[in-house]
Design a protein around this motif. Sequence first.
Motif, PDB file in Angstrom:
ATOM      1  N   LEU A 115      36.917  35.401  48.602  1.00 58.38           N
ATOM      2  CA  LEU A 115      37.492  34.298  49.346  1.00 58.38           C
ATOM      3  C   LEU A 115      37.020  34.366  50.789  1.00 58.38           C
ATOM      4  O   LEU A 115      37.222  35.376  51.471  1.00 58.38           O
ATOM      5  N   LEU A 116      36.374  33.277  51.243  1.00 53.95           N
ATOM      6  CA  LEU A 116      35.841  33.188  52.603  1.00 53.95           C
ATOM      7  C   LEU A 116      36.623  32.138  53.368  1.00 53.95           C
ATOM      8  O   LEU A 116      36.892  31.045  52.845  1.00 53.95           O
ATOM      9  N   GLY A 117      37.009  32.442  54.602  1.00 54.58           N
ATOM     10  CA  GLY A 117      37.748  31.477  55.401  1.00 54.58           C
ATOM     11  C   GLY A 117      37.304  31.477  56.842  1.00 54.58           C
ATOM     12  O   GLY A 117      36.954  32.533  57.397  1.00 54.58           O
ATOM     13  N   ASP A 175      50.618  36.486  41.053  1.00 54.04           N
ATOM     14  CA  ASP A 175      50.925  35.519  39.983  1.00 54.04           C
ATOM     15  C   ASP A 175      49.958  35.570  38.813  1.00 54.04           C
ATOM     16  O   ASP A 175      50.332  35.213  37.688  1.00 54.04           O
ATOM     17  N   TRP A 176      48.706  36.006  39.053  1.00 59.45           N
ATOM     18  CA  TRP A 176      47.685  35.876  38.020  1.00 59.45           C
ATOM     19  C   TRP A 176      46.894  37.154  37.748  1.00 59.45           C
ATOM     20  O   TRP A 176      46.026  37.167  36.878  1.00 59.45           O
ATOM     21  N   GLY A 177      47.191  38.223  38.467  1.00 61.00           N
ATOM     22  CA  GLY A 177      46.490  39.473  38.230  1.00 61.00           C
ATOM     23  C   GLY A 177      45.014  39.416  38.586  1.00 61.00           C
ATOM     24  O   GLY A 177      44.188  40.076  37.946  1.00 61.00           O
ATOM     25  N   VAL A 178      44.673  38.644  39.618  1.00 60.11           N
ATOM     26  CA  VAL A 178      43.283  38.483  40.049  1.00 60.11           C
ATOM     27  C   VAL A 178      43.081  39.200  41.385  1.00 60.11           C
ATOM     28  O   VAL A 178      43.880  39.037  42.312  1.00 60.11           O
ATOM     29  N   ALA A 179      42.040  39.998  41.465  1.00 64.08           N
ATOM     30  CA  ALA A 179      41.704  40.703  42.702  1.00 64.08           C
ATOM     31  C   ALA A 179      40.848  39.814  43.597  1.00 64.08           C
ATOM     32  O   ALA A 179      40.141  38.917  43.118  1.00 64.08           O
ATOM     33  N   SER A 180      40.893  40.080  44.895  1.00 66.28           N
ATOM     34  CA  SER A 180      40.139  39.267  45.856  1.00 66.28           C
ATOM     35  C   SER A 180      39.506  40.136  46.923  1.00 66.28           C
ATOM     36  O   SER A 180      40.098  41.123  47.365  1.00 66.28           O
ATOM     37  N   ASP A 190      28.081  39.507  40.795  1.00 68.15           N
ATOM     38  CA  ASP A 190      28.283  38.202  40.170  1.00 68.15           C
ATOM     39  C   ASP A 190      29.769  37.924  39.985  1.00 68.15           C
ATOM     40  O   ASP A 190      30.361  38.199  38.944  1.00 68.15           O
ATOM     41  N   CYS A 191      30.397  37.391  41.029  1.00 63.04           N
ATOM     42  CA  CYS A 191      31.781  36.930  40.909  1.00 63.04           C
ATOM     43  C   CYS A 191      31.915  35.668  41.752  1.00 63.04           C
ATOM     44  O   CYS A 191      31.176  35.475  42.728  1.00 63.04           O
ATOM     45  N   PRO A 192      32.821  34.769  41.385  1.00 73.11           N
ATOM     46  CA  PRO A 192      32.934  33.484  42.089  1.00 73.11           C
ATOM     47  C   PRO A 192      33.226  33.658  43.575  1.00 73.11           C
ATOM     48  O   PRO A 192      33.937  34.581  43.986  1.00 73.11           O
ATOM     49  N   ILE A 193      32.663  32.745  44.364  1.00 71.86           N
ATOM     50  CA  ILE A 193      32.867  32.733  45.811  1.00 71.86           C
ATOM     51  C   ILE A 193      33.495  31.400  46.198  1.00 71.86           C
ATOM     52  O   ILE A 193      32.965  30.334  45.864  1.00 71.86           O
ATOM     53  N   ILE A 194      34.619  31.464  46.894  1.00 71.84           N
ATOM     54  CA  ILE A 194      35.315  30.269  47.370  1.00 71.84           C
ATOM     55  C   ILE A 194      35.253  30.274  48.890  1.00 71.84           C
ATOM     56  O   ILE A 194      35.793  31.175  49.536  1.00 71.84           O
TER      57      ILE A 194
END
Length: 371
Positions: free
Chosen positions: A223-225, A243-248, A291-295
């Motif tokens: 996550l980029l801000g 809430d979703w068990g997702v690491a960032s 290779d993991c999604p970038i927002i």
Amino acid sequence: MIGFSSFNKTRETGQAAQACIDKIQTLTHQLDEGSSSPLYTMIEIANRLEKDPGTAKQIWVIRSNKRPGVESEHSRISAWPLRFSSQARASERPLLYLISSATSAELCALSDESFQRGIFCNDIETMPSTWPKGAHPWMPLWLVANPRCVPFDPASGVEARAIAMEALKSLYVDGSNGFYYMALHDEPHDFIGPVSSFNASQALKGMYRVGETGAAAQPRVRLLGAGLALRAVILAARMLHDDWGVASELWSCPSYTRLARDADSTRRWNRMHPDRPRRSSHLRECLGAEDCPIIAVTGYAQHVADQIGAHITSRFVALGADSITSLSARPALGKTVGDRWIVTLALRALAQDGKIPQAFVGQAMRRYLLQ
């Protein structure tokens, strides 16, 4: 008419800038107390530089902003008189411009006033407006397209201070052309931890790592801000984990434009020098090949964050003030760069990569009342 370009860059110009840098460095502890916002950090820097006998005559501070502040006898409201001062033309001094400009036309006029030289600090984001970050949609386009402008959107006072010192060194000690621009918000940066000197130096290149949540075995997003949008990014990371068990991985990106320009320049150099060792951009060095999604999130329109997309090989999502609703739907703009949308779009990217069930996306839409 005598132009600002007739100002002479002398040895005294560099000495004046260095005196200002030294003074700002002595204020480091005071400026960090209370997690000072980018806006009040720069106001404090301007006030201290004007009031200190060692720097008062070493810098030109222009206050054309609409915010009342502590002013001294040295304050100016315009750079135009400097064009006609033989003393000023004899040796250029650093110029710190505190402005409130909502449109590209206003900003263009102000930059021409100083022949596109100086450090421009815009506080328009802190004032009531129907536009994202208080800026007309054409303004970020003008900033991105202007090769003489180095635009930043600092999240913290520490970032703003580092950018100011870099601008003083680059423009007046090293003698580079152009001007630096900062969009300044007035929210304390208590949403991020202390920024080390190394991370501050990385911020000048466009991005640095803030932290991470979760464990290595969990599905992961980056996550980029930029600027105040980093607060929503950090909240979204907590929601993804809880809430979703997702690491960032969390990254502050004070300048998507500088990242994109550096990546463009690196790609061009590698293309023109196929027989030489390949160079790597700062963006590539930070994100690597994982290779993991970038927002990437910005408070401006989506195209500002979208600049780096061409240089990212992972699934990439840019999110801005126009990503969910049209810029013409102005009353809804405040809701478009919220933590709930960041979470939902991150889940959708993970689902598209097959890392989580697709059903999570619909569940998130219902849970966060986004349908």
